[in-house]
Design an enzyme around this catalytic site. Structure first.
Site, PDB file in Angstrom:
ATOM      1  N   GLY A 176      23.325   0.426 -63.836  1.00  0.00           N
ATOM      2  CA  GLY A 176      23.420  -0.398 -65.034  1.00  0.00           C
ATOM      3  C   GLY A 176      22.050  -0.877 -65.456  1.00  0.00           C
ATOM      4  N   LYS A 209      23.637  -5.008 -53.756  1.00  0.00           N
ATOM      5  CA  LYS A 209      22.324  -4.343 -53.748  1.00  0.00           C
ATOM      6  C   LYS A 209      21.259  -5.412 -53.916  1.00  0.00           C
ATOM      7  CE  LYS A 209      20.280  -1.890 -57.643  1.00  0.00           C
ATOM      8  NZ  LYS A 209      20.520  -0.799 -58.616  1.00  0.00           N
ATOM      9  N   ASP A 225      17.011  -1.839 -53.372  1.00  0.00           N
ATOM     10  CA  ASP A 225      16.385  -1.074 -54.452  1.00  0.00           C
ATOM     11  C   ASP A 225      14.916  -1.465 -54.522  1.00  0.00           C
ATOM     12  OD1 ASP A 225      15.652   0.262 -56.736  1.00  0.00           O
ATOM     13  OD2 ASP A 225      17.253  -0.565 -58.004  1.00  0.00           O
ATOM     14  N   LYS A 279      22.572   6.678 -64.716  1.00  0.00           N
ATOM     15  CA  LYS A 279      22.615   5.709 -65.815  1.00  0.00           C
ATOM     16  C   LYS A 279      22.544   6.520 -67.096  1.00  0.00           C
ATOM     17  CE  LYS A 279      19.930   2.160 -63.417  1.00  0.00           C
ATOM     18  NZ  LYS A 279      18.653   1.414 -63.401  1.00  0.00           N
ATOM     19  N   LYS A 317      17.340  -6.334 -54.567  1.00  0.00           N
ATOM     20  CA  LYS A 317      16.046  -5.852 -55.040  1.00  0.00           C
ATOM     21  C   LYS A 317      14.993  -6.277 -54.025  1.00  0.00           C
ATOM     22  CE  LYS A 317      17.182  -4.255 -59.141  1.00  0.00           C
ATOM     23  NZ  LYS A 317      16.820  -2.920 -59.611  1.00  0.00           N
ATOM     24  N   SER A 335      24.175  -6.012 -58.405  1.00  0.00           N
ATOM     25  CA  SER A 335      22.746  -5.894 -58.146  1.00  0.00           C
ATOM     26  C   SER A 335      22.122  -7.281 -58.218  1.00  0.00           C
ATOM     27  CB  SER A 335      22.132  -4.968 -59.209  1.00  0.00           C
ATOM     28  OG  SER A 335      20.727  -4.986 -59.127  1.00  0.00           O
ATOM     29  N   GLU A 382      17.480   2.652 -52.518  1.00  0.00           N
ATOM     30  CA  GLU A 382      17.321   3.194 -53.871  1.00  0.00           C
ATOM     31  C   GLU A 382      15.848   3.227 -54.271  1.00  0.00           C
ATOM     32  OE1 GLU A 382      20.057   1.427 -56.620  1.00  0.00           O
ATOM     33  OE2 GLU A 382      18.853   1.893 -58.381  1.00  0.00           O
ATOM     34  N   ASP A 399      16.945   6.809 -58.639  1.00  0.00           N
ATOM     35  CA  ASP A 399      17.280   6.210 -59.931  1.00  0.00           C
ATOM     36  C   ASP A 399      16.248   6.726 -60.938  1.00  0.00           C
ATOM     37  OD1 ASP A 399      17.430   4.476 -62.143  1.00  0.00           O
ATOM     38  OD2 ASP A 399      17.488   2.627 -60.995  1.00  0.00           O
TER      39      ASP A 399
HETATM   40  O1  OSB Z   1      16.968  -0.388 -60.840  1.00  0.00           O
HETATM   41  O2  OSB Z   1      19.056  -0.339 -61.186  1.00  0.00           O
HETATM   42  C1  OSB Z   1      17.931  -0.786 -61.455  1.00  0.00           C
HETATM   43  C2  OSB Z   1      18.285  -3.499 -64.109  1.00  0.00           C
HETATM   44  C3  OSB Z   1      17.208  -3.223 -64.915  1.00  0.00           C
HETATM   45  C4  OSB Z   1      16.373  -2.191 -64.578  1.00  0.00           C
HETATM   46  C5  OSB Z   1      16.601  -1.432 -63.427  1.00  0.00           C
HETATM   47  C6  OSB Z   1      17.694  -1.705 -62.619  1.00  0.00           C
HETATM   48  C7  OSB Z   1      18.523  -2.777 -62.952  1.00  0.00           C
HETATM   49  C8  OSB Z   1      19.642  -3.189 -62.122  1.00  0.00           C
HETATM   50  C9  OSB Z   1      20.746  -3.944 -62.801  1.00  0.00           C
HETATM   51  O3  OSB Z   1      19.698  -3.022 -60.924  1.00  0.00           O
HETATM   52  C10 OSB Z   1      22.074  -3.340 -62.622  1.00  0.00           C
HETATM   53  C11 OSB Z   1      23.100  -4.019 -63.510  1.00  0.00           C
HETATM   54  O4  OSB Z   1      23.216  -3.658 -64.691  1.00  0.00           O
HETATM   55  O5  OSB Z   1      23.760  -4.935 -63.016  1.00  0.00           O
HETATM   56 MG    MG Z   2      17.243   1.087 -59.490  1.00  0.00          MG
END
Ligand code: OSB
Ligand code: MG
Length: 371
Positions: A293, A164, A191, A265, A166, A138, A216, A241
């Protein structure tokens, strides 16, 4: 062998991240997490809480979690006496509304101890069908497109099987187009971290042309109805999510057509046990799932990686290597092979423990809870 719980210890740890992680809801430079250790019989068990210092991703935050644990959750778990069945832990905490991240950390610690006593791995306990799992990564919001491309390049060299990105309003279609070109054949997803509204549908219609494996959580975490409207307009699967906090949520989301993929998660849903339920609901409905995660240390990562070995987990998760987050993890590092896979811990319990010196060096506060 005894199942009696002698007490808990809470620790807050701080680990610098190798690079800041920015999303539409803020930026993290350090990973701050609460760890729960339970001492039971002659073993200890560890759990990591997925909460952050501020309640942006969900209602929970570290100081609130600390209070929920010390005031309610840990006393009532201790008060219940020996843990004969691991489900007892969830049952003892069930009267407390919500607080899923806090509960997940307690459940993980007790489950780790319970499984260690039985010399059984968490992976086998949750029905793992693979010894190694494919990993995605991510990518936080970068300062500019060049920085993003450089970061992605590093991950491609490492062999990650899915990237992924953001996104946030105003920084989406063009950036993703750039990422798509750079990635060539590697699957790409985005995401939105709940930052968009249905009026932003044109953004998603443009993204729909970019051959993404999923989009996402584009819309508000409360808004399953609008997700269903948006999903009906897109070919690209929507993955939820934040909106999925339980197996009950998953059933509704699937039934109303709000998603075609689910990110599980354990922290968000209250633990590994509820994660398995969501997995089962989705599998029954033919909906692929993957394990997300929360930038966990090795303690939380071990749970995520065990869950990623379940049969219905058919997409690479955000279960990246320790070095993607930290210069030095709390546990021996999780690593990925050149083909983008990670070994599933197969030792008793979660299969890892914090390194004592490293743990002490990262600890910023400690509190013991006994009866
Ligand atoms: O939206 O998945 C998410 C981290 C913090 C809060 C929300 C998210 C995330 C990540 C990190 O995308 C995923 C990772 O642990 O590498
Ligand atoms: Mg997410």
């Amino acid at each position: 062998m005894s199942n009696s719980l002698r007490g808990f210890e809470l620790r807050e740890v701080a680990l610098p991240l190798v690079r800041p992680f920015r999303t539409s809801f803020g930026e993290e430079r350090d990973k701050r997490a609460i760890l729960v250790r339970v001492d039971a019989g002659d073993v200890s068990g560890w759990g990591e809480c997925a909460a952050s210092p501020e309640p942006r991703y969900s209602e929970e935050w570290n100081d609130g979690v600390w209070l929920a644990l010390t005031a309610f959750l840990l006393p009532c778990v201790l008060d219940g006496g020996p843990v004969e069945r691991h489900e007892d832990v969830g049952a003892r905490m069930a009267w407390v509304r919500g607080q899923r991240m806090a509960k997940a950390a307690v459940e993980a610690a007790v489950l780790d101890a319970w499984l260690r006593m039985r010399e059984r791995s968490l992976a086998s306990h949750v029905g793992a069908v693979r010894r190694r799992v494919p990993c995605g990564v991510s990518v936080g919001i970068a300062p500019d497109v060049d920085a993003m491309l450089e970061e992605i390049g590093g991950y491609l060299d490492r062999g990650y099987r899915r990237v992924k990105l953001k996104i946030e309003p105003g920084r989406d279609v063009d950036v993703v187009r750039g990422g798509r070109r750079a990635l060539a054949a590697t699957p790409l997803s985005v995401d939105g971290d709940a930052a968009y509204r249905l009026e932003d549908a044109p953004v998603f219609e443009a993204l729909d042309e970019l051959d993404l494996v999923m989009i996402e959580q584009p819309l508000d975490h409360e808004d399953l109805a609008d997700h269903a409207v948006l999903q009906a307009r897109l070919r690209t699967p929507i993955c939820l999510d934040e909106s999925i906090r339980s197996a009950a949520d998953a059933r509704v989301a699937i039934e109303v057509g709000a998603c075609r993929v689910i990110n599980i998660k354990p922290g968000r849903v209250g633990g590994a046990v509820e994660s398995v339920r969501i997995h089962d609901v989705a599998r029954e409905a033919g909906i692929p799932v993957w394990i997300g995660g929360m930038l966990e240390t090795g303690v939380g990562r071990a749970v995520n990686v065990a869950l990623a070995a379940m049969p219905g987990v058919t997409m690479p998760g955000d279960t990246s290597a320790s070095e993607r987050y930290f210069h030095e993890d709390l546990t021996p590092p999780f690593v990925i092979d050149s083909d983008g896979h990670m070994d599933v811990p197969d030792g008793p319990g979660i299969g890892v423990e914090p390194l004592p010196d490293r743990l002490d060096a990262c600890t910023v506060r400690v509190e013991g809870v006994t009866l």
